[in-house]
Design a protein around this motif. Sequence first.
Motif, PDB file in Angstrom:
ATOM      1  N   TYR A 100       2.485 -11.432  -3.213  1.00  6.32           N
ATOM      2  CA  TYR A 100       2.901 -10.410  -2.230  1.00  6.32           C
ATOM      3  C   TYR A 100       1.847  -9.291  -2.200  1.00  6.32           C
ATOM      4  CZ  TYR A 100       6.482  -6.975  -0.401  1.00  6.32           C
ATOM      5  OH  TYR A 100       7.198  -6.045   0.308  1.00  6.32           O
ATOM      6  N   LYS A 101       1.460  -8.820  -3.375  1.00  8.37           N
ATOM      7  CA  LYS A 101       0.445  -7.752  -3.449  1.00  8.37           C
ATOM      8  C   LYS A 101      -0.848  -8.222  -2.777  1.00  8.37           C
ATOM      9  CE  LYS A 101       2.355  -6.088  -7.856  1.00  8.37           C
ATOM     10  NZ  LYS A 101       2.152  -5.812  -9.275  1.00  8.37           N
ATOM     11  N   GLN A 102      -1.255  -9.475  -3.065  1.00  5.49           N
ATOM     12  CA  GLN A 102      -2.506  -9.986  -2.505  1.00  5.49           C
ATOM     13  C   GLN A 102      -2.406 -10.124  -0.984  1.00  5.49           C
ATOM     14  OE1 GLN A 102      -5.322 -10.261  -4.246  1.00  5.49           O
ATOM     15  NE2 GLN A 102      -6.310 -10.663  -2.270  1.00  5.49           N
ATOM     16  N   MET A 103      -1.226 -10.493  -0.497  1.00  8.86           N
ATOM     17  CA  MET A 103      -1.064 -10.635   0.957  1.00  8.86           C
ATOM     18  C   MET A 103      -1.259  -9.291   1.658  1.00  8.86           C
ATOM     19  SD  MET A 103       2.012 -12.616   2.977  1.00  8.86           S
ATOM     20  CE  MET A 103       1.916 -14.214   2.201  1.00  8.86           C
ATOM     21  N   ILE A 104      -0.836  -8.214   0.997  1.00  7.66           N
ATOM     22  CA  ILE A 104      -1.047  -6.866   1.556  1.00  7.66           C
ATOM     23  C   ILE A 104      -2.542  -6.541   1.565  1.00  7.66           C
ATOM     24  CG2 ILE A 104      -0.736  -4.389   1.054  1.00  7.66           C
ATOM     25  CD1 ILE A 104       2.146  -5.072   0.230  1.00  7.66           C
ATOM     26  N   VAL A 105      -3.223  -6.858   0.468  1.00  8.67           N
ATOM     27  CA  VAL A 105      -4.673  -6.594   0.383  1.00  8.67           C
ATOM     28  C   VAL A 105      -5.404  -7.345   1.498  1.00  8.67           C
ATOM     29  CG1 VAL A 105      -6.725  -7.022  -1.051  1.00  8.67           C
ATOM     30  CG2 VAL A 105      -4.648  -6.072  -2.089  1.00  8.67           C
ATOM     31  N   ASP A 106      -4.958  -8.566   1.799  1.00  9.26           N
ATOM     32  CA  ASP A 106      -5.625  -9.401   2.805  1.00  9.26           C
ATOM     33  C   ASP A 106      -5.246  -9.020   4.240  1.00  9.26           C
ATOM     34  OD1 ASP A 106      -6.741 -10.785   0.715  1.00  9.26           O
ATOM     35  OD2 ASP A 106      -5.276 -12.426   0.763  1.00  9.26           O
ATOM     36  N   ALA A 107      -4.146  -8.277   4.406  1.00 10.07           N
ATOM     37  CA  ALA A 107      -3.602  -8.044   5.757  1.00 10.07           C
ATOM     38  C   ALA A 107      -4.225  -6.836   6.446  1.00 10.07           C
ATOM     39  CB  ALA A 107      -2.087  -7.840   5.669  1.00 10.07           C
ATOM     40  N   GLY A 108      -4.264  -6.905   7.778  1.00  4.27           N
ATOM     41  CA  GLY A 108      -4.582  -5.754   8.619  1.00  4.27           C
ATOM     42  C   GLY A 108      -3.334  -5.369   9.403  1.00  4.27           C
ATOM     43  N   ALA A 109      -3.438  -4.309  10.203  1.00  7.77           N
ATOM     44  CA  ALA A 109      -2.259  -3.820  10.937  1.00  7.77           C
ATOM     45  C   ALA A 109      -1.654  -4.897  11.843  1.00  7.77           C
ATOM     46  CB  ALA A 109      -2.636  -2.595  11.758  1.00  7.77           C
ATOM     47  N   THR A 110      -2.496  -5.770  12.386  1.00  7.95           N
ATOM     48  CA  THR A 110      -1.970  -6.772  13.322  1.00  7.95           C
ATOM     49  C   THR A 110      -1.414  -8.003  12.603  1.00  7.95           C
ATOM     50  OG1 THR A 110      -4.228  -7.551  13.603  1.00  7.95           O
ATOM     51  CG2 THR A 110      -3.354  -6.111  15.326  1.00  7.95           C
ATOM     52  N   ASP A 111      -1.429  -7.984  11.286  1.00  7.72           N
ATOM     53  CA  ASP A 111      -0.822  -9.081  10.514  1.00  7.72           C
ATOM     54  C   ASP A 111       0.606  -8.748  10.119  1.00  7.72           C
ATOM     55  OD1 ASP A 111      -3.174 -10.663  10.513  1.00  7.72           O
ATOM     56  OD2 ASP A 111      -4.024  -9.299   9.027  1.00  7.72           O
TER      57      ASP A 111
ATOM     58  N   TRP B  21       8.344 -10.876   2.936  1.00  6.39           N
ATOM     59  CA  TRP B  21       7.819  -9.651   2.351  1.00  6.39           C
ATOM     60  C   TRP B  21       7.525  -8.584   3.398  1.00  6.39           C
ATOM     61  CZ3 TRP B  21       4.084 -13.301  -0.653  1.00  6.39           C
ATOM     62  CH2 TRP B  21       4.811 -13.929  -1.678  1.00  6.39           C
ATOM     63  N   SER B  22       8.019  -7.403   3.125  1.00  7.67           N
ATOM     64  CA  SER B  22       7.846  -6.288   4.059  1.00  7.67           C
ATOM     65  C   SER B  22       6.615  -5.454   3.704  1.00  7.67           C
ATOM     66  CB  SER B  22       9.094  -5.389   4.011  1.00  7.67           C
ATOM     67  OG  SER B  22       8.895  -4.249   4.817  1.00  7.67           O
ATOM     68  N   ALA B  23       5.926  -5.005   4.741  1.00 12.48           N
ATOM     69  CA  ALA B  23       4.797  -4.078   4.568  1.00 12.48           C
ATOM     70  C   ALA B  23       4.539  -3.419   5.916  1.00 12.48           C
ATOM     71  CB  ALA B  23       3.547  -4.818   4.096  1.00 12.48           C
ATOM     72  N   GLY B  24       3.885  -2.276   5.890  1.00 10.31           N
ATOM     73  CA  GLY B  24       3.606  -1.550   7.120  1.00 10.31           C
ATOM     74  C   GLY B  24       2.189  -1.762   7.628  1.00 10.31           C
ATOM     75  N   HIS B  25       1.904  -1.144   8.792  1.00 13.33           N
ATOM     76  CA  HIS B  25       0.561  -1.260   9.384  1.00 13.33           C
ATOM     77  C   HIS B  25      -0.517  -0.681   8.475  1.00 13.33           C
ATOM     78  CE1 HIS B  25       2.282  -1.362  13.794  1.00 13.33           C
ATOM     79  NE2 HIS B  25       2.734  -2.336  13.023  1.00 13.33           N
ATOM     80  N   GLY B  26      -0.113   0.190   7.554  1.00 18.65           N
ATOM     81  CA  GLY B  26      -1.071   0.798   6.623  1.00 18.65           C
ATOM     82  C   GLY B  26      -1.710  -0.219   5.689  1.00 18.65           C
ATOM     83  N   SER B  27      -1.237  -1.465   5.705  1.00 13.52           N
ATOM     84  CA  SER B  27      -1.842  -2.527   4.879  1.00 13.52           C
ATOM     85  C   SER B  27      -3.343  -2.630   5.129  1.00 13.52           C
ATOM     86  CB  SER B  27      -1.213  -3.888   5.208  1.00 13.52           C
ATOM     87  OG  SER B  27       0.153  -3.886   4.922  1.00 13.52           O
ATOM     88  N   GLY B  28      -3.752  -2.364   6.374  1.00 13.19           N
ATOM     89  CA  GLY B  28      -5.169  -2.506   6.733  1.00 13.19           C
ATOM     90  C   GLY B  28      -6.077  -1.572   5.954  1.00 13.19           C
ATOM     91  N   ALA B  29      -5.517  -0.523   5.363  1.00  9.71           N
ATOM     92  CA  ALA B  29      -6.328   0.433   4.594  1.00  9.71           C
ATOM     93  C   ALA B  29      -6.170   0.204   3.085  1.00  9.71           C
ATOM     94  CB  ALA B  29      -5.921   1.863   4.948  1.00  9.71           C
ATOM     95  N   ILE B  30      -5.553  -0.914   2.710  1.00  8.64           N
ATOM     96  CA  ILE B  30      -5.319  -1.204   1.283  1.00  8.64           C
ATOM     97  C   ILE B  30      -6.185  -2.397   0.882  1.00  8.64           C
ATOM     98  CG2 ILE B  30      -3.583  -1.884  -0.447  1.00  8.64           C
ATOM     99  CD1 ILE B  30      -1.490  -0.495   1.439  1.00  8.64           C
ATOM    100  N   HIS B  31      -7.099  -2.178  -0.056  1.00  3.43           N
ATOM    101  CA  HIS B  31      -8.085  -3.222  -0.386  1.00  3.43           C
ATOM    102  C   HIS B  31      -8.038  -3.675  -1.827  1.00  3.43           C
ATOM    103  CE1 HIS B  31      -9.512  -2.220   3.554  1.00  3.43           C
ATOM    104  NE2 HIS B  31      -9.790  -0.986   3.188  1.00  3.43           N
ATOM    105  N   ASP B  32      -7.110  -3.132  -2.611  1.00  5.14           N
ATOM    106  CA  ASP B  32      -7.078  -3.543  -4.018  1.00  5.14           C
ATOM    107  C   ASP B  32      -5.704  -3.301  -4.637  1.00  5.14           C
ATOM    108  OD1 ASP B  32      -7.154  -0.776  -4.019  1.00  5.14           O
ATOM    109  OD2 ASP B  32      -9.119  -0.618  -4.950  1.00  5.14           O
ATOM    110  N   VAL B  33      -5.482  -4.005  -5.754  1.00  3.45           N
ATOM    111  CA  VAL B  33      -4.278  -3.788  -6.567  1.00  3.45           C
ATOM    112  C   VAL B  33      -4.754  -3.070  -7.824  1.00  3.45           C
ATOM    113  CG1 VAL B  33      -2.398  -4.907  -7.839  1.00  3.45           C
ATOM    114  CG2 VAL B  33      -3.243  -5.933  -5.701  1.00  3.45           C
ATOM    115  N   ILE B  34      -4.307  -1.844  -8.012  1.00  2.00           N
ATOM    116  CA  ILE B  34      -4.833  -1.044  -9.137  1.00  2.00           C
ATOM    117  C   ILE B  34      -3.685  -0.338  -9.865  1.00  2.00           C
ATOM    118  CG2 ILE B  34      -7.172  -0.652  -8.253  1.00  2.00           C
ATOM    119  CD1 ILE B  34      -6.210   2.019  -7.135  1.00  2.00           C
ATOM    120  N   PRO B  35      -3.946   0.131 -11.086  1.00  2.79           N
ATOM    121  CA  PRO B  35      -2.914   0.893 -11.794  1.00  2.79           C
ATOM    122  C   PRO B  35      -2.551   2.160 -11.005  1.00  2.79           C
ATOM    123  CG  PRO B  35      -4.649   0.214 -13.306  1.00  2.79           C
ATOM    124  CD  PRO B  35      -5.140  -0.098 -11.919  1.00  2.79           C
ATOM    125  N   THR B  36      -1.286   2.536 -11.066  1.00  3.78           N
ATOM    126  CA  THR B  36      -0.795   3.700 -10.323  1.00  3.78           C
ATOM    127  C   THR B  36      -1.583   4.966 -10.673  1.00  3.78           C
ATOM    128  OG1 THR B  36       1.388   2.702 -10.274  1.00  3.78           O
ATOM    129  CG2 THR B  36       1.296   5.069  -9.888  1.00  3.78           C
TER     130      THR B  36
END
Length: 311
Positions: A212-223, A270-285
């Motif tokens: 799920y986390k990786q799908m967000i990293v890979d997604a853009g707003a139109t995904d 899995w839910s995510a918003g259009h802001g996914s397009g600006a997310i490029h990594d999974v990192i510690p909080t």
Amino acid sequence: MAIPESLKSGLTLPVIAAPMFLVSGPDLVVECCNAGVIGTFPSLNQRTTEGYREWLLEIKARRKPGAAAFGVNHIVHPTNPRLMADMMVSVEEKVPLIITSLGAVRDVVDAVHGYGGVVFHDIANIRHARKAAEAGVDGLILVAGGAGGHAGVIHPFALVEEVRSFFSGTIILSGCISTGRDVAATRALGADFAYMGTRFIATTESAAQSEYKQMIVDAGATDVTYTPAVSGIPANFLTKSLVANGIDPKSLPEHKLDMGEEARAWKTVWSAGHGSGAIHDVIPTADLVARLQTEYRQAVAGFAEEPWRAG
Ligand SMILES: Cc1cc2nc3c(=O)[nH]c(=O)nc-3n(C[C@H](O)[C@H](O)[C@H](O)COP(=O)(O)O)c2cc1C
């Protein structure tokens, strides 16, 4: 600015990590608070009211001295049989911030004010904002278009300006806020807090599956697809995850598909918003909050420059 004093303590940024069904739990909340942003979770992420109380005790024990406040989301609706029992625990444990969804009720507001707590209520349209303001909530969370979860469709510029015209409490803006520059932009718009969901899914401490986390990293707003088919209320979902569950995003019904109980639907689609397009990594909080701070400071400093001036 209208931020209650009780929520300012320990803050390093005007950010609330939004409550997310099946995603936010004690690990994420504690890391957020210790890094200086408000951490929150839905009480329903625990299966029982007693489990909910255990999480509260755990969060209190693991927060460092001087950490930011934490909050809990309650669904104020007849379909939530746990509301009364969970609210009683919130009152007994004096949860600093209560976030109500669906119903804004004077009794809940009075109960929370009774122990010195703060109530923020989330809305996606102006009619609901007015009703919540009348119920005496301290803050309104404006869920704009493109947000993760049950998103609205109104543009954030329009939403903030219109709500500000009749509400003098805290304004919290939600939807597609992924970077420190976005946080600065919410302040430029006149909001008091940024409310960030999707960005915090892609952290080490979120309870989301790694795919799920990786799908967000890979997604853009139109995904991302906006549909009522999964939950009955329009919400944004990763298009690939609809497809992975055999749902054709090109022929979605206007009603809820039969996907079993709500938790099962959100666990598999899995839910995510259009802001996914600006997310490029999974990192510690902690690293994410440090990065947000740097980006925020750079953006605010940039406002003082006026490169568009001639000469
Ligand atoms: C997976 C997911 C689950 C969510 N669950 C809840 C919830 O249980 N209660 C709630 O008030 N909001 C919920 N939301 C909405 C968020 O609290 C927040 O409004 C939204 O994520 C902000 O938009 P952003 O994701 O674009 O940052 C959820 C959002 C997502 C992405």
